[in-house]
Every structure is written in C-alpha cells, then in structure tokens.
Design a protein around this motif. Sequence first.
Motif, PDB file in Angstrom:
ATOM      1  N   GLN A  87      28.383 114.868  76.219  1.00  0.00           N
ATOM      2  CA  GLN A  87      27.529 114.119  75.299  1.00  0.00           C
ATOM      3  C   GLN A  87      28.135 112.748  75.002  1.00  0.00           C
ATOM      4  O   GLN A  87      27.427 111.748  74.997  1.00  0.00           O
ATOM      5  CB  GLN A  87      27.296 114.897  74.004  1.00  0.00           C
ATOM      6  CG  GLN A  87      26.352 114.159  73.069  1.00  0.00           C
ATOM      7  CD  GLN A  87      25.760 115.052  72.002  1.00  0.00           C
ATOM      8  OE1 GLN A  87      25.829 116.262  72.077  1.00  0.00           O
ATOM      9  NE2 GLN A  87      25.164 114.435  71.000  1.00  0.00           N
ATOM     10  N   SER A  88      29.423 112.699  74.770  1.00  0.00           N
ATOM     11  CA  SER A  88      30.047 111.407  74.453  1.00  0.00           C
ATOM     12  C   SER A  88      30.000 110.456  75.649  1.00  0.00           C
ATOM     13  O   SER A  88      29.833 109.247  75.472  1.00  0.00           O
ATOM     14  CB  SER A  88      31.478 111.592  73.956  1.00  0.00           C
ATOM     15  OG  SER A  88      32.273 112.220  74.931  1.00  0.00           O
ATOM     16  N   GLU A  89      30.122 110.966  76.853  1.00  0.00           N
ATOM     17  CA  GLU A  89      30.005 110.108  78.043  1.00  0.00           C
ATOM     18  C   GLU A  89      28.585 109.566  78.177  1.00  0.00           C
ATOM     19  O   GLU A  89      28.393 108.386  78.480  1.00  0.00           O
ATOM     20  CB  GLU A  89      30.391 110.888  79.302  1.00  0.00           C
ATOM     21  CG  GLU A  89      31.863 111.192  79.408  1.00  0.00           C
ATOM     22  CD  GLU A  89      32.210 112.145  80.529  1.00  0.00           C
ATOM     23  OE1 GLU A  89      33.341 112.031  81.035  1.00  0.00           O
ATOM     24  OE2 GLU A  89      31.387 113.015  80.899  1.00  0.00           O
ATOM     25  N   LEU A  90      27.601 110.414  77.947  1.00  0.00           N
ATOM     26  CA  LEU A  90      26.202 109.965  78.026  1.00  0.00           C
ATOM     27  C   LEU A  90      25.908 108.893  76.983  1.00  0.00           C
ATOM     28  O   LEU A  90      25.155 107.957  77.236  1.00  0.00           O
ATOM     29  CB  LEU A  90      25.258 111.156  77.865  1.00  0.00           C
ATOM     30  CG  LEU A  90      25.233 112.143  79.036  1.00  0.00           C
ATOM     31  CD1 LEU A  90      24.480 113.415  78.639  1.00  0.00           C
ATOM     32  CD2 LEU A  90      24.617 111.510  80.275  1.00  0.00           C
ATOM     33  N   GLN A  91      26.511 109.029  75.811  1.00  0.00           N
ATOM     34  CA  GLN A  91      26.262 108.069  74.740  1.00  0.00           C
ATOM     35  C   GLN A  91      26.843 106.687  75.030  1.00  0.00           C
ATOM     36  O   GLN A  91      26.493 105.726  74.343  1.00  0.00           O
ATOM     37  CB  GLN A  91      26.803 108.606  73.418  1.00  0.00           C
ATOM     38  CG  GLN A  91      25.930 109.712  72.855  1.00  0.00           C
ATOM     39  CD  GLN A  91      26.462 110.251  71.550  1.00  0.00           C
ATOM     40  OE1 GLN A  91      26.763 111.423  71.446  1.00  0.00           O
ATOM     41  NE2 GLN A  91      26.577 109.401  70.549  1.00  0.00           N
ATOM     42  N   THR A  92      27.679 106.560  76.034  1.00  0.00           N
ATOM     43  CA  THR A  92      28.182 105.235  76.409  1.00  0.00           C
ATOM     44  C   THR A  92      27.139 104.443  77.193  1.00  0.00           C
ATOM     45  O   THR A  92      27.301 103.244  77.382  1.00  0.00           O
ATOM     46  CB  THR A  92      29.475 105.331  77.252  1.00  0.00           C
ATOM     47  OG1 THR A  92      29.190 105.950  78.515  1.00  0.00           O
ATOM     48  CG2 THR A  92      30.563 106.077  76.505  1.00  0.00           C
ATOM     49  N   LEU A  93      26.092 105.109  77.622  1.00  0.00           N
ATOM     50  CA  LEU A  93      25.031 104.446  78.384  1.00  0.00           C
ATOM     51  C   LEU A  93      24.133 103.633  77.460  1.00  0.00           C
ATOM     52  O   LEU A  93      23.831 104.065  76.340  1.00  0.00           O
ATOM     53  CB  LEU A  93      24.184 105.482  79.132  1.00  0.00           C
ATOM     54  CG  LEU A  93      24.913 106.276  80.207  1.00  0.00           C
ATOM     55  CD1 LEU A  93      24.074 107.474  80.633  1.00  0.00           C
ATOM     56  CD2 LEU A  93      25.229 105.373  81.399  1.00  0.00           C
ATOM     57  N   ASN A  94      23.693 102.494  77.939  1.00  0.00           N
ATOM     58  CA  ASN A  94      22.803 101.617  77.187  1.00  0.00           C
ATOM     59  C   ASN A  94      21.505 102.350  76.850  1.00  0.00           C
ATOM     60  O   ASN A  94      20.827 102.856  77.733  1.00  0.00           O
ATOM     61  CB  ASN A  94      22.516 100.353  78.008  1.00  0.00           C
ATOM     62  CG  ASN A  94      21.702  99.345  77.242  1.00  0.00           C
ATOM     63  OD1 ASN A  94      21.749  99.290  76.024  1.00  0.00           O
ATOM     64  ND2 ASN A  94      20.963  98.526  77.959  1.00  0.00           N
ATOM     65  N   GLY A  95      21.187 102.450  75.577  1.00  0.00           N
ATOM     66  CA  GLY A  95      19.933 103.069  75.151  1.00  0.00           C
ATOM     67  C   GLY A  95      19.996 104.578  74.970  1.00  0.00           C
ATOM     68  O   GLY A  95      18.977 105.213  74.707  1.00  0.00           O
TER      69      GLY A  95
END
Length: 90
Positions: A33-41
Amino acid sequence: MFKKVLMSLVLATVLATGFAYAMDKININTATQSELQTLNGVGEATAAAIIQYREDNGMFKSVEDLMNVKGIGSKKVETLTDSVSVSKLE
C-alpha cells in the motif's frame, strides 16, 4: 570559462537523464500500500482498492486492468502507465 560551464551543463543533463531512466516502475502485482501511494494520484483509498482487487481477482494482466478497480478510470490509468508494471515476478 564558457566551455567549462557548457560541459558542466551537458554532464548534469546526462546524469539526470540516466537517473530518470534507472528508476524502476512499481509492480502493481506485488506493491505494498505504501509503495502504491507513492504514485501520482494514488492515495490511501485507491491503494487499498488496488490491493483488495488484486486479492479478490488475482494478478493484473495489464495496466489497463486497473480500470476494473473501483475509483480508477481511463484518465488515471493513462497517468499511471509510465510508472507501473504488471510483471509476475519481481
């Protein structure tokens, strides 16, 4: 003097470009989840929805499969395309 400045700018550009290409895409089949949250948007809710979809339906076969996740449409997929991958092994 001008030649040194010009060479410094060229070197800086080459290094910056190399670092940009060296950045890995985030694998949506294995990302936390934290890795995905680094994505724009992609915030907390969208990251959680991606993970839930992945757990319920198995691995994504293409980036476009993200459109099956509630809250993700074609515009967001277009934004994410250059930042994510769907590799099975990483």
